[in-house]
Design an enzyme around this catalytic site. Structure first.
Site, short mmCIF file in Angstrom:
data_model
loop_
_atom_site.label_atom_id
_atom_site.label_comp_id
_atom_site.label_asym_id
_atom_site.label_seq_id
_atom_site.Cartn_x
_atom_site.Cartn_y
_atom_site.Cartn_z
N HIS A 132 6.09 -20.60 -52.22
CA HIS A 132 5.10 -20.55 -53.31
C HIS A 132 5.42 -21.61 -54.36
O HIS A 132 4.53 -22.22 -54.93
CB HIS A 132 5.09 -19.15 -53.95
N ASP B 201 0.36 -17.41 -59.52
CA ASP B 201 0.38 -16.88 -58.16
C ASP B 201 -0.40 -15.58 -58.07
O ASP B 201 -0.42 -14.78 -59.01
CB ASP B 201 1.83 -16.63 -57.75
N HIS C 200 6.68 -20.78 -37.72
CA HIS C 200 6.33 -19.37 -37.95
C HIS C 200 4.92 -19.25 -38.55
O HIS C 200 4.48 -18.17 -38.86
CB HIS C 200 7.36 -18.76 -38.91
#
Ligand code: UDP
Length: 495
Positions: A38, A141, A382
């Site tokens: 992030h 965020d 991933h």
């Protein structure tokens, strides 16, 4: 359909707003969640805005500051108005070990609720900063839902940053209609209702907190995030229109969200020094890594990395090692282990046998530098969104191995919509330890992506997307225009 050229109106960058006879630079707070995946894109975003003449202040905690300072060094040297403002992280008040200020240092996933609790305690110091500095906007965020209200107290608009793509944002919203209730067992596929593209999922691939209210903490967090998003000024997305225009349109027109696509954010880093040590100090000097790659032929090396959070068991790491060896390919493998962790996770004599063939990086790699090297032929990931997008920017086909978060959705975008990857075959959302994957499955997927003829088509597609990605951030490009439009709109709010 996905590659239709959008009909954008190009807007000039208006970071300087005329107020009376004077020009005032807008000031934006960037407040990333304290996890590498992030922080990295949000710091890039702050640099991007700063390069447009906006004053950018990144809000973080003392232990997260050093790596951010390094990332903005070049931007500062170029004279951009970019700063870091720290606020104390209340680790002990929230019952976290001392020094735990980033998700990658929590002792185990069970500490996640405590970590989130600690971040809620950041409200007061943030509001103090809002009072003192009164920025024109807060970009924060999605996990900091409370920032919408904090900003509103001071009449400041808040923009939400999720850190993922339009496709996954749409998929999560469509899942609220609970299409997974129509199946009788967890591995039975269902279509994600209303989502364009007839995308099928299974319950096994979904985060458990999206299915059941049992995971109260996380479900509540997501509910709060959604409510706050609906009250906020809009959403900024690290993506580009040409990559997923159908979903960008769906998000805006059908789901009714105000959103700006301003990515790929990683492209704001222009030279080697900026691309190295991104998010953390690299565990290998980038020169050494690039020298190793320089000795290899184009498209001959597989790069394997699972982001900053996934943490496989030793038994799984051994399977990966054996699968890589059996594939016969050159590779660079990033592993979240240090020398101090011993070698129990490696098969006997592995590194010796792999000398020249495989490079293991224990810790942190200069990922974007590696990916863009012409020797890299495939990326086993991933499916964290930053990694997927960095793979696209580099024009590298992907082997998808989703682990947690929204990664199974991202996998669908890569393999079924964009058709630039192949799955390794994991079936279940397990969390950071990941679902088991056998050495055979990895060997097969790696050989397929490196050797099969069908991959030539994928390679062509991803190379085209790479070109479009780069074009989107250039003058008149779709992301460039959306960023300019956003800055202009924020400027209008000030009058
Ligand atoms: N990254 C890196 N070196 C590493 C591991 C990760 O530079 O060894 C960077 C990667 O380039 C990406 C970010 O860390 O920008 C990981 O974000 P992503 O969304 O892919 O995954 P997360 O860490 O959030 O699971």
């Amino acid at each position: 359909m996905l590659y239709n050229k959008p009909n954008f109106i190009s807007l000039p960058a208006l970071s300087l707003q005329k107020m009376g006879s004077e020009y005032h630079t807008s000031h934006i707070f960037f407040f990333p969640f304290l996890a590498r995946g992030h922080v990295i894109p949000m710091v890039d975003m702050a640099k991007l805005f700063a390069a447009k003449g906006v004053k950018a202040t990144i809000i973080t905690t003392p232990l997260n500051k050093p790596c951010i300072s390094k990332s903005i060094e070049k931007s500062k040297l170029s004279g951009h108005n970019i700063h870091i403002q720290t606020i104390k992280f209340p680790s002990s008040e929230a019952g976290l070990p001392d020094g735990c200020e980033n998700m990658d240092s929590i002792p185990s996933p069970q500490f996640f609720p405590k970590f989130c609790m600690a971040t809620k305690l950041l409200q007061e110091p943030l509001e103090q900063l809002l009072l003192e500095q009164h920025p024109d906007c807060v970009v924060s965020d999605t996990f900091f839902a409370w920032t919408t209200d904090s900003a509103a107290k001071f009449g400041i608009p808040r923009l939400v940053f999720h850190g993922t793509c339009f496709f996954s944002l749409c998929a999560v919203e469509c899942m609220r209609l609970e299409p997974f209730k129509n199946v009788s067992f967890d591995s039975e596929p269902f279509v994600i209702s209303n989502l364009p593209g007839e995308i099928k999922m299974t319950r096994l691939q979904m985060p458990p907190f999206e299915i059941s209210k049992e995971f109260e903490g996380m479900s509540r967090l997501l509910q709060e995030a959604k409510k706050a998003e609906l009250k906020s000024f809009g959403v900024v997305v690290n993506s580009f229109y040409e990559l997923e225009n159908v979903y960008a349109e769906y998000y805006r027109k059908v789901l009714g969200r105000k959103a700006w696509h301003i990515g790929p954010l990683s492209l704001c880093n222009k030279d080697i020094e900026e691309k190295a040590n991104r998010g953390r100090e690299d565990s290998i000097h980038h020169h050494e890594c690039l020298k190793w790659l320089d000795m290899k032929k184009p498209n001959s090396v597989v790069y394997i990395c699972f982001g900053s959070m996934a943490n496989f068991l030793n038994s799984q790491l051994k399977e990966i090692a054996t699968g890589l060896e059996a594939s016969g390919q050159f590779f660079i493998w990033v592993v979240r282990r240090s020398k101090e962790d011993g070698e129990d996770w490696l098969p006997e004599g592995f590194e010796k046998r792999m000398e020249g063939k495989g490079l293991i990086i224990r810790g942190w790699s200069p990922q974007t530098l590696i990916l863009e090297h012409e020797a890299i032929g495939a990326f086993v990931t991933h499916c964290g969104w930053n990694s997927v997008l960095e793979g696209v920017v580099a024009g590298v086909p992907i082997v998808t191995w989703p682990v947690a978060a929204e990664q199974f959705y991202n996998e669908k975008l890569v393999n079924e919509v964009l058709k630039i990857g192949v799955p390794v075959g994991v079936k279940k959302w397990v969390g950071l330890e990941g679902d088991k994957c056998s050495m055979d499955a990895l060997e097969k997927a790696v050989k397929r992506i490196m050797e099969d003829e069908e991959v030539e088509e994928m390679r062509k597609r991803v190379k085209l997307l790479s070109k479009l990605a780069k074009r989107s951030v250039e003058e008149e490009g779709s992301s460039y225009s959306d960023l300019s439009a956003l800055i202009e709109e924020l400027g209008l709010l000030r009058h």
